[in-house]
Design an enzyme around this catalytic site. Sequence first.
Site, PDB file in Angstrom:
ATOM      1  N   ALA A  99       0.852  -1.189   0.000  1.00  0.00           N
ATOM      2  CA  ALA A  99       0.000   0.000   0.000  1.00  0.00           C
ATOM      3  C   ALA A  99       0.892   1.246   0.000  1.00  0.00           C
ATOM      4  O   ALA A  99       2.127   1.159   0.003  1.00  0.00           O
ATOM      5  CB  ALA A  99      -0.914  -0.016   1.218  1.00  0.00           C
ATOM      6  N   GLY A 118       0.009  -5.470   1.403  1.00  0.00           N
ATOM      7  CA  GLY A 118      -1.302  -5.544   0.778  1.00  0.00           C
ATOM      8  C   GLY A 118      -1.296  -6.289  -0.544  1.00  0.00           C
ATOM      9  O   GLY A 118      -2.301  -6.890  -0.933  1.00  0.00           O
ATOM     10  N   GLU A 159      -1.604  -9.846   0.276  1.00  0.00           N
ATOM     11  CA  GLU A 159      -2.971 -10.096   0.741  1.00  0.00           C
ATOM     12  C   GLU A 159      -3.960 -10.176  -0.418  1.00  0.00           C
ATOM     13  O   GLU A 159      -4.910 -10.974  -0.379  1.00  0.00           O
ATOM     14  CB  GLU A 159      -3.374  -9.022   1.737  1.00  0.00           C
ATOM     15  CG  GLU A 159      -2.654  -9.176   3.072  1.00  0.00           C
ATOM     16  CD  GLU A 159      -2.888  -8.013   4.008  1.00  0.00           C
ATOM     17  OE1 GLU A 159      -3.500  -8.230   5.071  1.00  0.00           O
ATOM     18  OE2 GLU A 159      -2.471  -6.880   3.679  1.00  0.00           O
ATOM     19  N   GLU A 177       4.596  -6.041   7.183  1.00  0.00           N
ATOM     20  CA  GLU A 177       4.066  -4.905   7.936  1.00  0.00           C
ATOM     21  C   GLU A 177       4.703  -4.722   9.313  1.00  0.00           C
ATOM     22  O   GLU A 177       4.749  -3.606   9.827  1.00  0.00           O
ATOM     23  CB  GLU A 177       2.537  -5.054   8.105  1.00  0.00           C
ATOM     24  CG  GLU A 177       1.735  -4.945   6.819  1.00  0.00           C
ATOM     25  CD  GLU A 177       1.543  -6.259   6.104  1.00  0.00           C
ATOM     26  OE1 GLU A 177       0.711  -6.320   5.190  1.00  0.00           O
ATOM     27  OE2 GLU A 177       2.244  -7.257   6.450  1.00  0.00           O
TER      28      GLU A 177
END
Length: 257
Positions: A65, A110, A113, A133
Site C-alpha cells: 500500500a 497488501g 494479501e 508490515e
Amino acid sequence: MAAEPVTLEWDEDVATITINRPEQMNALNEVALDSLETHLRSAADDDARCLVITGAGEKAFVAGADIERMQSFGTKAAQQYTEQGHRIANMIESFPAPVIAAINGYAFGGGCELALACDLRVASERAVFGQTEIDLGIIPGWGGTQRLPALVGDEVARRMIYFGERIDATDAYERGLVGEVVAHDDLTDHVSELTAELAAKPATAMRAAKEAINTAHNAPQSTGLEFEARTWSGLFGTPDQREGMSAFLEDRDPDFE
C-alpha cells in the site's frame, strides 16, 4: 494525460485487471484502490468467466500500500483504509468466477494479501512474497492474519508475519503459498492457457464449486457439508448438468453455455 492506475481488459469471457503504477512498484494508493474496486464490480457485472489480477512492468505484482500516505493516518483514517482493503479482498474471494493472481514480481504487504484472496496463484520465478508490515510498526490489515494461516498453516504464517520474512517463489511454492512457479517470460502465456480452460467450464457449476469451498473455509464443517449437498442437488436440471452428462454418455466434448 496520466495513465490509469488500474486497467480492465477483456479477451472474450476472460477479464484481466492490471495494477498500472510500475514506477511506484504498483503500490496501491487511494485512487488505485477506488479504481480496483470499480473494475472488480464491472468484471462481475459483465459476467467474466475467469478473472486475472496482475501488475504492470517487470518488477512488481503489488509491492504494498501507499506507505507515504499511511504515515499520516489517525485511527479513523486507518479504519476507513482497512475497511476498503477488506472490501476489495472480499470481492476477489467472492467473485462469481475463478480468480487467478499472475504474480510477476514483488508481492509485499497488501499485495500479498490481494494474492491470498484469489482462487489460484501462479508465480513468476522472479516473484518475492512477504507480509512485511511488522517492520512498519503495524500488522497485515487486509486479511493476511486470517487467510495466510488458512493457506500455509499456523506456524509458517506466524513466522512470516512475526519476522516480516520475504520469501522467493520456490519457497512460496514449497510452503503452499502458490500453486505453481513458471519462467518469467512464460507467465502470461501459461495463465492464458489456464483461463481458457477455466472459461470453457460450465459457469453455474463453477460458481457453485467456489461458493461451496468458500463456505467450508468460513463455517464449521457441518455447515459446509450441508451447503455442498444443497448446492449439488440444485445443479440437477440445469442446462449445463444435462449437457455435461449427455456428452459423457455420448462420448463427445460438452458444449456448455
